[in-house]
Design a protein around this motif. Structure first.
Motif, PDB file in Angstrom:
ATOM      1  N   PRO A 113     -12.025   0.552  19.319  1.00  0.00           N
ATOM      2  CA  PRO A 113     -10.853   0.296  20.023  1.00  0.00           C
ATOM      3  C   PRO A 113     -10.702  -1.199  20.686  1.00  0.00           C
ATOM      4  O   PRO A 113      -9.554  -1.612  20.608  1.00  0.00           O
ATOM      5  CB  PRO A 113     -10.767   1.217  21.220  1.00  0.00           C
ATOM      6  N   SER A 114     -11.456  -1.775  21.003  1.00  0.00           N
ATOM      7  CA  SER A 114     -11.590  -3.003  21.710  1.00  0.00           C
ATOM      8  C   SER A 114     -11.062  -4.133  20.653  1.00  0.00           C
ATOM      9  O   SER A 114     -10.745  -5.066  21.394  1.00  0.00           O
ATOM     10  CB  SER A 114     -12.926  -3.616  22.366  1.00  0.00           C
ATOM     11  N   ASP A 122     -16.456   8.787  20.187  1.00  0.00           N
ATOM     12  CA  ASP A 122     -15.663   7.812  21.173  1.00  0.00           C
ATOM     13  C   ASP A 122     -14.419   8.131  21.390  1.00  0.00           C
ATOM     14  O   ASP A 122     -14.032   8.152  22.472  1.00  0.00           O
ATOM     15  CB  ASP A 122     -15.885   6.580  20.415  1.00  0.00           C
ATOM     16  N   PHE A 123     -13.268   8.803  20.304  1.00  0.00           N
ATOM     17  CA  PHE A 123     -12.222   8.957  20.734  1.00  0.00           C
ATOM     18  C   PHE A 123     -12.047  10.325  21.695  1.00  0.00           C
ATOM     19  O   PHE A 123     -11.171  10.422  22.522  1.00  0.00           O
ATOM     20  CB  PHE A 123     -11.353   9.177  19.448  1.00  0.00           C
ATOM     21  N   VAL A 124     -13.017  11.369  21.266  1.00  0.00           N
ATOM     22  CA  VAL A 124     -12.952  12.673  21.966  1.00  0.00           C
ATOM     23  C   VAL A 124     -13.690  12.421  23.379  1.00  0.00           C
ATOM     24  O   VAL A 124     -13.233  13.040  24.230  1.00  0.00           O
ATOM     25  CB  VAL A 124     -13.714  13.573  20.884  1.00  0.00           C
ATOM     26  N   ALA A 129      -8.943   6.707  22.094  1.00  0.00           N
ATOM     27  CA  ALA A 129      -8.083   6.648  21.187  1.00  0.00           C
ATOM     28  C   ALA A 129      -6.685   5.964  21.383  1.00  0.00           C
ATOM     29  O   ALA A 129      -6.176   5.558  20.315  1.00  0.00           O
ATOM     30  CB  ALA A 129      -7.811   8.161  20.875  1.00  0.00           C
ATOM     31  N   THR A 130      -6.196   6.013  22.507  1.00  0.00           N
ATOM     32  CA  THR A 130      -4.932   5.447  22.903  1.00  0.00           C
ATOM     33  C   THR A 130      -4.912   3.887  22.695  1.00  0.00           C
ATOM     34  O   THR A 130      -4.015   3.300  22.427  1.00  0.00           O
ATOM     35  CB  THR A 130      -4.385   5.781  24.378  1.00  0.00           C
ATOM     36  N   THR A 131      -6.290   3.323  23.205  1.00  0.00           N
ATOM     37  CA  THR A 131      -6.326   1.874  22.971  1.00  0.00           C
ATOM     38  C   THR A 131      -6.183   1.592  21.616  1.00  0.00           C
ATOM     39  O   THR A 131      -5.509   0.322  20.903  1.00  0.00           O
ATOM     40  CB  THR A 131      -7.892   1.382  23.448  1.00  0.00           C
TER      41      THR A 131
END
Length: 246
Positions: A40-41, A76-78, A84-86
């Motif tokens: 995400p980053s 990581d998303f869960v 997840a939004t990032t």
């Protein structure tokens, strides 16, 4: 450009330019989904570079598939509230900067709600794959997407039986026969989303397609997306037979 996700050890991540998150195949429902996504980053940086390559080849729209598994199968998303939004926002912002639109396929209701702040995400596929059958059945699944101001869409369609070509993993269903072709075209037009024709070369019914196109080449479209009427969601015996769109 269509890309469901990236293969494990993809060259995009192999040289260490971008960090990645990987699916966890031990999670429920994820045994067949081994893939990588950008961390995400670094999502915005990655999709900036990825979309530059696509635009250089004429890309005007992008569709990631299996959005549900992209979320459900990545720890990581869960487990991290904004991960997840990032990741999604990096994709959407990179697309917006290049005037590229995005369709999310097999997205969850939370994906649809998140997209309210992502104008580049213009439409959502709300049907099963054509090959599985019943991809015309989009009335109920279109309700949320339409209410949120996005466009529903159905999967691509055949305008002929395509010589009854066998598709691995898909049984032949009645709505692959010629009489159903007009139904698929009509539902695709009523959805308000993209209209995709996936006939094999030489098997397209051009007469049928011409009925879907105005004289100036514009696709016919309704004033809004077709959705199921309220009574179609009622319990029997008040529920009408068949599907009724409005």
């Amino acid at each position: 450009l269509y890309a469901p996700y990236f293969c494990p050890n993809s060259s995009y991540f192999a040289n260490g330019t971008y960090a990645k998150v990987s699916s966890n195949v031990s999670r429920e429902g994820c045994g067949d989904y081994a893939f990588d996504d950008v961390a995400p980053s670094q999502s915005r940086d990655f999709y900036d570079a990825f979309f530059d390559r696509g635009v250089a080849q004429g890309m005007v729209s992008f569709e990631p598939d299996f959005m549900n598994q992209n979320y459900n199968c990545v720890d990581d998303f869960v487990e991290t509230v904004d991960a997840a939004t990032t990741w999604q926002r990096g994709m959407a912002d990179a697309a917006a900067a290049r005037n590229v639109t995005i369709q999310w396929c097999y997205a969850t209701p939370t994906d649809a709600l998140a997209a309210l702040r992502m104008p580049a995400v213009t439409n959502f596929r709300v049907s099963f794959d054509f090959c599985y059958g019943n991809s015309w059945d989009v009335g109920a699944s279109s309700l949320l997407i339409w209410a949120l101001g996005k466009q529903p869409s159905k999967d691509t369609l055949w305008t002929t039986p395509n010589n009854r070509t066998a598709i691995p993993g898909c049984d032949w269903t009645p709505d692959h026969e010629a009489p159903a072709a007009a139904l698929h075209v009509a539902v695709a037009l009523l959805s308000g989303g993209p209209v995709g024709v996936s006939d094999a070369i030489g098997f397209t019914n051009y007469t049928l397609l011409k009925e879907a196109i105005a004289a100036d080449g514009t696709l016919l479209a309704a004033s809004r997306s077709g959705v199921s009427v309220d009574s179609a969601l009622a319990q029997r015996p008040s529920r009408p037979d068949g599907q009724i769109f409005a």
